[in-house]
Design an enzyme around this catalytic site. Structure first.
Site, short mmCIF file in Angstrom:
data_model
loop_
_atom_site.label_atom_id
_atom_site.label_comp_id
_atom_site.label_asym_id
_atom_site.label_seq_id
_atom_site.Cartn_x
_atom_site.Cartn_y
_atom_site.Cartn_z
N LYS A 37 34.55 -38.51 -14.58
CA LYS A 37 35.27 -37.25 -14.33
C LYS A 37 36.70 -37.39 -14.84
CE LYS A 37 36.50 -34.07 -10.55
NZ LYS A 37 36.32 -33.75 -9.13
N SER B 152 33.61 -31.24 -3.37
CA SER B 152 33.52 -31.25 -4.84
C SER B 152 32.55 -32.26 -5.44
CB SER B 152 34.91 -31.49 -5.44
OG SER B 152 35.68 -30.33 -5.33
N SER C 203 34.45 -29.15 -7.67
CA SER C 203 35.15 -29.27 -8.93
C SER C 203 34.47 -30.20 -9.92
CB SER C 203 36.58 -29.78 -8.68
OG SER C 203 36.54 -31.11 -8.16
#
Length: 495
Positions: free
Chosen positions: A80, A184, A160
């Site tokens: 990420k 998330s 997210s």
């Protein structure tokens, strides 16, 4: 084995295949590099690092040949883009970090490379991890690999960590790092038919991860199976003296807990999680999950978490307050975007106006407001008191002998890109209604795929554990995974 077959493997299968020399690290790295190149329509990767992946794969092959394979030797992963990676751009999904190449490596990604993993690239995310749909990224939304039955409407992968979840579901990596501040990891995992665990606060180091809300943020993996999540978390976790919130506890052998079963465990069902307007199929799935655990030998009891209804409003005071403090460092002075102006105050203003997106600006303003003189006690202090009550609710339930709590992971299946963008922002925030309590209390939570809705989209169940008892979550999550049957991932329509 064809290259397509190599991307279909689970992390555990790939690990065993590499050790058994059924294929090489270079072959599996190349298969994933090719898959990533063919899936740019999904916008899951912001930065691809094929040369680095192949170089790391060469090292892995040499280690395997010498019989010196490390725990993750040769396994291709996505990172990420909130984790700083040495000399690889790190954007946090924001224009304000344009051109930023860290001179250091986050502790979590360092641990993965230490254990032999291979880096495929950096994954898209909501800007500064603020969002539940991956639509706030400055580099465009991620498109979910899933589609509703008989529809071509592009769907969100959740957020997210939408790039992480989409990449794992689309077979663009064997597993991915993610972060969870209010859901998330677990919400995008539920939306994409993948497994996501948010470990206990302090289990993984936050050092080198771009901060959103420091008392809530926690790193964890998104994978295709519960076993894969256990393997990845074992490498990611551990004490780090560079992070004062990192806990000095040994990391258990998580994979050993996967087949342990739930015989003799007590699973709580919180009555407060039955929210108004919850779809009947989510309620049915929840009951089905309880039945699966009961059939495997667990005792299922109703429990009460009375302060649950205050969790979402309290979270949306605490998280923006911490964000407004953390994001004050982005000013155009030392790194990232700089918009010139006639004086330094003007430069700050112009840089932030151009660099931050709408949702980030909204949360900074909320956070600055609740921390301001005259409002601090009324909002922030009160939200922290509610947080203590939420934590106490869980402590009371666990003191009564409950080993884990079963809830839905999300209030619905994935929605279409743009479907909620013009709605009241609170409607988007409601996606986190089942997940924020876990962050407020610092507890571990896992989302496991448990079925499909009427339109053929994945739905997940969440298990919430005692502090630092991720092992029980892996054991119970595996029972649900076995009972539900592995979700068949979507066909590759994007190629």
């Amino acid at each position: 084995m064809s290259t397509n077959d190599l991307t279909e493997l689970t992390l555990a299968e790939a690990r065993d295949g590499l050790r058994g020399k059924a294929f090489s690290a270079r072959e599996i790295a190349q298969a994933h590099i090719d898959a990533v190149a063919q899936a740019r329509a999904l916008n899951a990767y912001l930065i691809e690092t094929p040369e680095r992946a192949l170089a790391m794969a060469e090292v892995a092959d040499a280690k395997i040949a010498k019989g010196e394979a490390r725990p993750l030797e040769g396994l291709p992963l996505g990172i990420k883009d909130l984790f700083c990676t040495h000399d690889v751009p790190t954007t946090a999904g924001s224009k304000i970090l344009e051109g930023f190449r860290p001179h250091y490596e986050s502790t979590v990604s360092h641990n993965l490379w230490r254990d032999g993993a291979v880096m495929l690239g950096k994954l898209n995310l909501d800007e500064f991890a603020m969002g539940s749909s991956n639509e706030t990224s400055a580099y465009g939304p991620v498109v979910s690999p899933w589609r509703r039955r008989d529809s071509e409407t592009p769907l969100v992968p959740g957020g997210s960590s939408g790039g992480s979840a989409a990449a794992v579901a689309a077979r663009l990596c064997l597993g991915a790092t993610a972060t969870d501040t209010g859901g998330s990891i677990r919400q995008p995992a539920a939306f994409t038919g993948t497994v996501g665990i948010k470990p206990t606060y302090g289990r993984c180091s936050r050092w080198g991860i771009v901060a959103f809300a420091s008392s809530l943020d926690q790193a964890g993996p998104i994978t295709r199976t519960v076993r894969d999540a256990a393997i990845m978390l074992t490498a990611m976790a551990g004490h780090d003296p560079k992070d004062t919130t990192s806990v000095d506890l040994p990391v258990p052998a998580y994979e050993a807990a996967v087949g342990r079963g739930v015989k003799g465990l007590t699973i709580g069902i919180p009555k407060e999680y039955r929210v108004d307007g919850m779809p009947a199929e989510i309620e049915r799935l929840w009951q089905q999950g309880a039945e699966w655990l009961r059939a495997a030998g667990a005792k299922v009891v109703e429990v009460s978490l009375p302060h649950t209804r205050y969790a979402l409003p309290a979270y949306y005071i605490v998280a923006p307050a911490e964000a407004s403090s953390n994001l004050a460092r982005y000013d155009g002075v030392r790194y990232g975007l700089r918009v010139p102006a006639k004086d330094i105050v003007g430069m700050y203003e112009q840089t932030r106006a151009a660099g931050f997106g709408r949702e980030v600006k909204r949360r900074i303003m909320i956070g600055t407001y609740v921390l301001s003189a005259g409002y601090y006690d009324a909002y922030y202090v009160r939200a922290q008191k509610i947080r203590t009550l939420i934590k106490r609710d869980f402590e009371t339930v666990y003191a009564d002998g409950v080993d884990a709590i079963l809830t839905p992971a999300t209030p619905s299946a994935a929605f279409g890109i743009g479907e909620k963008q013009n709605a009241d922002p609170v409607e988007m925030y409601l996606n986190d209604v089942f997940t924020v309590t876990v962050n407020m209390a610092g507890l571990p939570g896992i989302a496991v795929p448990a079925g499909l809705d009427a339109q053929g989209l994945p739905l997940g169940l969440q298990l919430i554990g005692r502090p630092f008892d991720e092992e029980t979550l892996f054991a119970a999550g595996h029972v649900i995974e076995e009972a539900a049957g592995r979700v068949a991932l979507p066909r590759a329509w994007w190629r």
